[in-house]
Design a protein around this motif. Structure first.
Motif, PDB file in Angstrom:
ATOM      1  N   ASP A  65       0.841  -1.204   0.000  1.00 55.88           N
ATOM      2  CA  ASP A  65       0.000   0.000   0.000  1.00 55.88           C
ATOM      3  C   ASP A  65       0.878   1.257   0.000  1.00 55.88           C
ATOM      4  OD1 ASP A  65      -2.322   1.473  -0.075  1.00 55.88           O
ATOM      5  OD2 ASP A  65      -2.618   1.449   2.085  1.00 55.88           O
ATOM      6  N   LEU A  66       1.759   1.330  -0.982  1.00 55.55           N
ATOM      7  CA  LEU A  66       2.788   2.370  -0.986  1.00 55.55           C
ATOM      8  C   LEU A  66       2.295   3.725  -1.483  1.00 55.55           C
ATOM      9  CD1 LEU A  66       5.266  -0.230  -2.170  1.00 55.55           C
ATOM     10  CD2 LEU A  66       5.995   1.411  -0.456  1.00 55.55           C
ATOM     11  N   ARG A  67       1.138   3.786  -2.137  1.00 56.47           N
ATOM     12  CA  ARG A  67       0.699   5.046  -2.731  1.00 56.47           C
ATOM     13  C   ARG A  67      -0.170   5.892  -1.800  1.00 56.47           C
ATOM     14  NH1 ARG A  67       2.112   5.189  -8.029  1.00 56.47           N
ATOM     15  NH2 ARG A  67       2.494   3.180  -9.058  1.00 56.47           N
ATOM     16  N   SER A  68      -0.896   5.264  -0.888  1.00 55.10           N
ATOM     17  CA  SER A  68      -1.940   5.978  -0.148  1.00 55.10           C
ATOM     18  C   SER A  68      -1.401   7.088   0.744  1.00 55.10           C
ATOM     19  CB  SER A  68      -2.747   4.989   0.691  1.00 55.10           C
ATOM     20  OG  SER A  68      -3.457   4.095  -0.142  1.00 55.10           O
ATOM     21  N   ARG A  69      -0.223   6.898   1.321  1.00 55.33           N
ATOM     22  CA  ARG A  69       0.307   7.920   2.234  1.00 55.33           C
ATOM     23  C   ARG A  69       0.581   9.224   1.498  1.00 55.33           C
ATOM     24  NH1 ARG A  69       3.029   8.021   7.209  1.00 55.33           N
ATOM     25  NH2 ARG A  69       3.126  10.222   7.836  1.00 55.33           N
ATOM     26  N   ASP A  70       1.076   9.121   0.268  1.00 59.99           N
ATOM     27  CA  ASP A  70       1.332  10.334  -0.499  1.00 59.99           C
ATOM     28  C   ASP A  70       0.023  11.046  -0.825  1.00 59.99           C
ATOM     29  OD1 ASP A  70       3.415  11.930  -2.085  1.00 59.99           O
ATOM     30  OD2 ASP A  70       1.900  11.499  -3.612  1.00 59.99           O
ATOM     31  N   VAL A  71      -1.024  10.287  -1.148  1.00 59.29           N
ATOM     32  CA  VAL A  71      -2.332  10.883  -1.416  1.00 59.29           C
ATOM     33  C   VAL A  71      -2.852  11.586  -0.165  1.00 59.29           C
ATOM     34  CG1 VAL A  71      -4.734  10.385  -2.009  1.00 59.29           C
ATOM     35  CG2 VAL A  71      -2.879   9.261  -3.258  1.00 59.29           C
TER      36      VAL A  71
END
Length: 390
Positions: free
Chosen positions: A132-138
């Motif tokens: 789940d590497l993308r959600s934190r940037d969002v």
């Protein structure tokens, strides 16, 4: 640290596993490639996944089943990669998962969903898994993509002129690394997405991509269809911007064809191949790129690469292999790097590339069979990436 990066892109046809030895040496992150293996999704899984993707409707039961079955497919390949590439000594798995929805409206990303339950990978390999590497940037106000921009920035910083790293996956993206100033990254538009859609239309689903660019080579660009496709408002959005198959899919192409009138099948493939080349070249010129370094599945399409060379004009086009980064494995290696950074408590984003308010440590960690022991978070963030060739 031996890390396996697992990646399945927007073409949703297969999973790649790239293994690397990664180490911090002062301000340099040293990556020693250990190899790449891949496995196609089982036909039944790929059919179910394609049937659930936008603009199709789906159910939570379908999403649950896909999350499980994709997680199991990733787990099977991770076991192989550990055995064949790491001698059974992988320290960490970093799984991108399968993107099934990227919620973007009016230039802003509100959420992103990658499935492929990491518990299956941790259970099968015994290693901890970053996912789940993308959600934190969002959550930090970013686009959640292109996450490969950090690796491109570390790798290409200091090259002469304005260097742009191009990833030709289902969606194409650029990371622009000037010799001075902040880097920039964004999705240019479709990479292989509309080419694949056109091939499926032409062959009634028998083929899913234009192998060796052969179908495009038999066609001629249809200027009316090309101009209609180039009128897409997405291309006028300022970077950072991201998109996906939520926009560029077969019904999108069918709507353009309906408005254009009859177009021969091979001409459709040639036209959408030209569209990818034109939108990439337009994007490269808009950022004053002097060099484009390409990777991803699209570099295996001679028709697309020839169109890119022609539309880029004086901008040099190279393949990442020329600089020591295997084009077919670059994105999987990039996610291995992101998992390594997460395990060390180091940020995996460049705010000027994703639009986030600040750099962020990415992902969630699923422990393996042993107690979870992370390296002490006292190392400086790397400022450059070196590819070590054994």
């Amino acid at each position: 640290m031996r890390v396996i990066g697992l990646m399945s892109g927007t073409s949703h046809d297969a999973v790649d596993a790239a293994a690397a030895d990664l180490a911090l040496d002062g301000d340099t992150l040293v990556l020693a490639p250990l190899g790449l293996i891949g496995a196609a999704y089982p036909d039944t899984l790929r059919t179910a996944l394609a049937a659930a993707l936008p603009p199709a409707a789906t159910t939570l039961a379908d999403v649950c089943a896909l999350d499980t079955r994709i997680g199991q497919a990733f787990a099977r390949l991770a076991v192989r990669a550990d055995r064949e590439l790491c001698d059974g000594r992988a320290d960490l798995i970093s799984s991108h998962g399968q993107t099934v929805y990227h919620w973007a409206e009016d230039g802003r990303v509100h959420g992103t969903l990658q499935i492929g339950q990491p518990a299956w990978i941790a259970e099968a390999t015994g290693a901890p898994v970053v996912s789940d590497l993308r959600s934190r940037d969002v959550a930090a106000g970013g686009q959640g993509a292109p996450l490969v921009s950090l690796i491109d920035t570390l790798w290409l910083r200091g090259r002469p002129g304005v260097c742009a790293a191009l990833n030709l996956g289902g969606i194409a993206n650029l990371t622009v690394v000037p010799r001075a100033g902040e880097p920039l990254a964004f999705d240019t538009g479709p990479g292989n997405a509309l080419i694949d859609a056109a091939v499926r239309k032409l062959t009634d689903g028998r083929l899913d991509h234009d192998a060796d660019g052969a179908l495009a080579a038999r066609g001629t660009v249809h200027r009316g269809l090309l101009e209609r496709l180039l009128a897409e408002p997405y291309y006028a959005l300022p970077p950072p911007r991201t998109t996906g198959k939520e926009l560029f899919h077969l019904p999108y192409l069918r709507a353009a064809l309906a408005a254009t009138g009859p177009v021969a099948d091979h001409d459709v493939v040639a036209t959408v191949t030209e569209l990818t080349a034109r939108t990439v070249a337009d994007a490269a010129r808009s950022v004053h790129a002097t060099e484009v370094i390409a990777s991803g599945g699209g570099v295996r399409n001679p028709s697309l690469m020839a169109a890119l060379r022609r539309t880029l004009g004086p901008i040099a086009l190279r393949v990442s292999d020329d600089l020591g980064f295997p084009a077919a494995a670059k994105e999987a290696y990039a996610f291995a790097v992101l998992g390594f950074l997460t395990a060390h408590g180091l940020a995996g984003t460049v705010p000027s590339c994703t639009g986030a308010r600040h750099p962020g440590v990415l992902g969630s960690i699923t422990p393996g069979r042993r107690p979870l022991v992370l390296p002490p978070p006292d190392r400086p963030a790397p400022s450059r990436l070196e590819i070590f060739r054994r």
